[in-house]
Design an enzyme around this catalytic site. Structure first.
Site, PDB file in Angstrom:
ATOM      1  N   HIS A 126     -21.419 -22.353 -28.248  1.00  0.00           N
ATOM      2  CA  HIS A 126     -21.437 -22.152 -26.790  1.00  0.00           C
ATOM      3  C   HIS A 126     -20.194 -22.769 -26.139  1.00  0.00           C
ATOM      4  CE1 HIS A 126     -25.335 -20.399 -27.067  1.00  0.00           C
ATOM      5  NE2 HIS A 126     -25.972 -21.505 -27.373  1.00  0.00           N
ATOM      6  N   ASP A 156     -22.389 -12.167 -26.830  1.00  0.00           N
ATOM      7  CA  ASP A 156     -23.381 -12.526 -27.845  1.00  0.00           C
ATOM      8  C   ASP A 156     -22.675 -13.025 -29.107  1.00  0.00           C
ATOM      9  OD1 ASP A 156     -25.892 -12.873 -28.902  1.00  0.00           O
ATOM     10  OD2 ASP A 156     -26.157 -10.793 -29.492  1.00  0.00           O
ATOM     11  N   GLY A 157     -23.359 -13.898 -29.833  1.00  0.00           N
ATOM     12  CA  GLY A 157     -22.855 -14.328 -31.139  1.00  0.00           C
ATOM     13  C   GLY A 157     -22.361 -15.766 -31.191  1.00  0.00           C
ATOM     14  N   LEU A 180      -9.758 -10.784  -8.576  1.00  0.00           N
ATOM     15  CA  LEU A 180     -10.927 -10.400  -9.380  1.00  0.00           C
ATOM     16  C   LEU A 180     -12.184 -11.013  -8.774  1.00  0.00           C
ATOM     17  CD1 LEU A 180     -12.068  -9.431 -12.266  1.00  0.00           C
ATOM     18  CD2 LEU A 180     -11.707 -11.806 -12.958  1.00  0.00           C
ATOM     19  N   ARG A 186     -24.396 -17.661 -34.027  1.00  0.00           N
ATOM     20  CA  ARG A 186     -24.054 -17.233 -35.388  1.00  0.00           C
ATOM     21  C   ARG A 186     -22.633 -17.658 -35.763  1.00  0.00           C
ATOM     22  NH1 ARG A 186     -25.320 -11.278 -34.539  1.00  0.00           N
ATOM     23  NH2 ARG A 186     -25.428 -12.021 -32.398  1.00  0.00           N
TER      24      ARG A 186
HETATM   25  C1  FPP Z   1     -25.329 -15.576 -26.686  1.00  0.00           C
HETATM   26  O1  FPP Z   1     -25.075 -16.211 -27.890  1.00  0.00           O
HETATM   27  C2  FPP Z   1     -24.853 -16.316 -25.576  1.00  0.00           C
HETATM   28  C3  FPP Z   1     -25.626 -16.941 -24.632  1.00  0.00           C
HETATM   29  C4  FPP Z   1     -27.074 -16.965 -24.638  1.00  0.00           C
HETATM   30  C5  FPP Z   1     -25.058 -17.632 -23.517  1.00  0.00           C
HETATM   31  C6  FPP Z   1     -23.672 -17.266 -23.139  1.00  0.00           C
HETATM   32  C7  FPP Z   1     -22.950 -18.509 -22.905  1.00  0.00           C
HETATM   33  C8  FPP Z   1     -21.634 -18.703 -23.086  1.00  0.00           C
HETATM   34  C9  FPP Z   1     -20.710 -17.643 -23.453  1.00  0.00           C
HETATM   35  C10 FPP Z   1     -21.041 -20.053 -22.951  1.00  0.00           C
HETATM   36  C11 FPP Z   1     -21.160 -20.655 -21.637  1.00  0.00           C
HETATM   37  C12 FPP Z   1     -20.854 -19.753 -20.516  1.00  0.00           C
HETATM   38  C13 FPP Z   1     -20.214 -20.118 -19.415  1.00  0.00           C
HETATM   39  C14 FPP Z   1     -20.039 -19.167 -18.319  1.00  0.00           C
HETATM   40  C15 FPP Z   1     -19.639 -21.453 -19.269  1.00  0.00           C
HETATM   41  P1  FPP Z   1     -26.306 -16.537 -28.799  1.00  0.00           P
HETATM   42  O2  FPP Z   1     -26.611 -17.980 -28.657  1.00  0.00           O
HETATM   43  O3  FPP Z   1     -27.434 -15.607 -28.492  1.00  0.00           O
HETATM   44  O4  FPP Z   1     -25.731 -16.246 -30.202  1.00  0.00           O
HETATM   45  P2  FPP Z   1     -26.531 -15.717 -31.462  1.00  0.00           P
HETATM   46  O5  FPP Z   1     -27.025 -14.329 -31.122  1.00  0.00           O
HETATM   47  O6  FPP Z   1     -25.499 -15.691 -32.532  1.00  0.00           O
HETATM   48  O7  FPP Z   1     -27.641 -16.686 -31.719  1.00  0.00           O
END
Ligand code: FPP
Length: 228
Positions: A29, A12-13, A123, A16
């Site tokens: 992302h 998460d994050g 893994l 932000r």
């Molecule tokens: C949360 O951050 C993250 C996600 C909703 C998606 C996770 C995706 C990735 C880590 C990148 C792509 C993944 C792969 C496997 C290629 P958020 O957008 O909710 O952040 P926020 O809470 O700060 O808004």
């Protein structure tokens, strides 16, 4: 010292991280995807057997269409680009969640990567995609009710064997980045006895050094599994 067999992470994050740098959320992302790669390779090299990452939830469809489309494209690009990483590091790739709803190129890539890495033994990296724990449990019950078991004595293990995670051990350690202290419908059944760790670090800044420190403290914890 506790063994760490199965590590799960709520990443998460990203948004932000980007916003405080005056960048569009998608940059967060993109940076997050690089961290997925680093953490996965580190886990493979450090004898962790299962790494399960929350990449797209059943609730993430509520985001603006442009962000959802971007995440889908990023995912496909990531899987294509990282195919060699899975092959060179003996990493098995798995997806959990309801992937039926994805577009064909993404579904095909997921199936191709699962197939081409299924014999790998270091893994198992699992991406939770269109995943929600309640959805997983509901799908499991629908499956079981179509063909109800004759006896209910071993119902708990029957449920476990029909979840998306049927051949994985329970989660030992769950980490959530980004500062929120909640589980957000992730692996509710599988984290029953997991140790939980919440870090304020935004996912794009999460590092193998921080992961290694968290694991060191996890290893020293006393896990009683309800006993004394
Ligand atoms: C949360 O951050 C993250 C996600 C909703 C998606 C996770 C995706 C990735 C880590 C990148 C792509 C993944 C792969 C496997 C290629 P958020 O957008 O909710 O952040 P926020 O809470 O700060 O808004």
């Amino acid at each position: 010292m506790n063994n760490l067999n199965h590590l799960a992470i709520i990443m998460d994050g990203n948004g932000r991280w980007a916003q405080i740098r005056n960048k569009p959320r998608k940059i967060g992302h993109q940076e997050g995807a690089k961290v997925v790669r680093d953490i996965t390779i580190w886990c493979a090299k450090n004898s962790i057997k299962y790494l399960t990452l929350f990449a797209f939830s059943t609730e993430n469809w509520k985001r603006p269409k442009a962000e959802v489309d971007f995440l889908m494209k990023l995912l496909l690009k990531y899987l294509k680009k990282e195919k060699n990483t899975y092959l060179q590091n003996n990493i098995r790739f798995k997806a959990i969640g309801n992937i039926e709803v994805f577009n064909n190129p993404l579904k095909d890539m997921i199936c191709e990567l699962e197939e081409s890495t299924k014999m790998h033994t270091s893994l198992t990296q699992t991406l939770a995609l269109n995943y929600g724990s309640r959805d997983e449990i509901t799908r499991t019950f629908k499956k079981l009710l179509k063909n109800p078991p004759q006896e209910l004595e071993n119902l708990e293990s029957l449920i476990a064997k029909n979840l998306d995670t049927c051949d994985f051990p329970d989660v030992d350690l769950l980490i959530r980045t980004g500062g929120e202290m909640r589980i957000s419908n992730f692996l509710l059944w599988q984290i029953s006895y997991a140790e939980l760790y919440f870090t304020p670090t935004y996912w794009p800044e999460f590092s193998t050094t921080e992961l290694s420190d968290i694991i060191k403290s996890y290893k020293k914890k006393e896990r009683r599994f309800g006993g004394l």
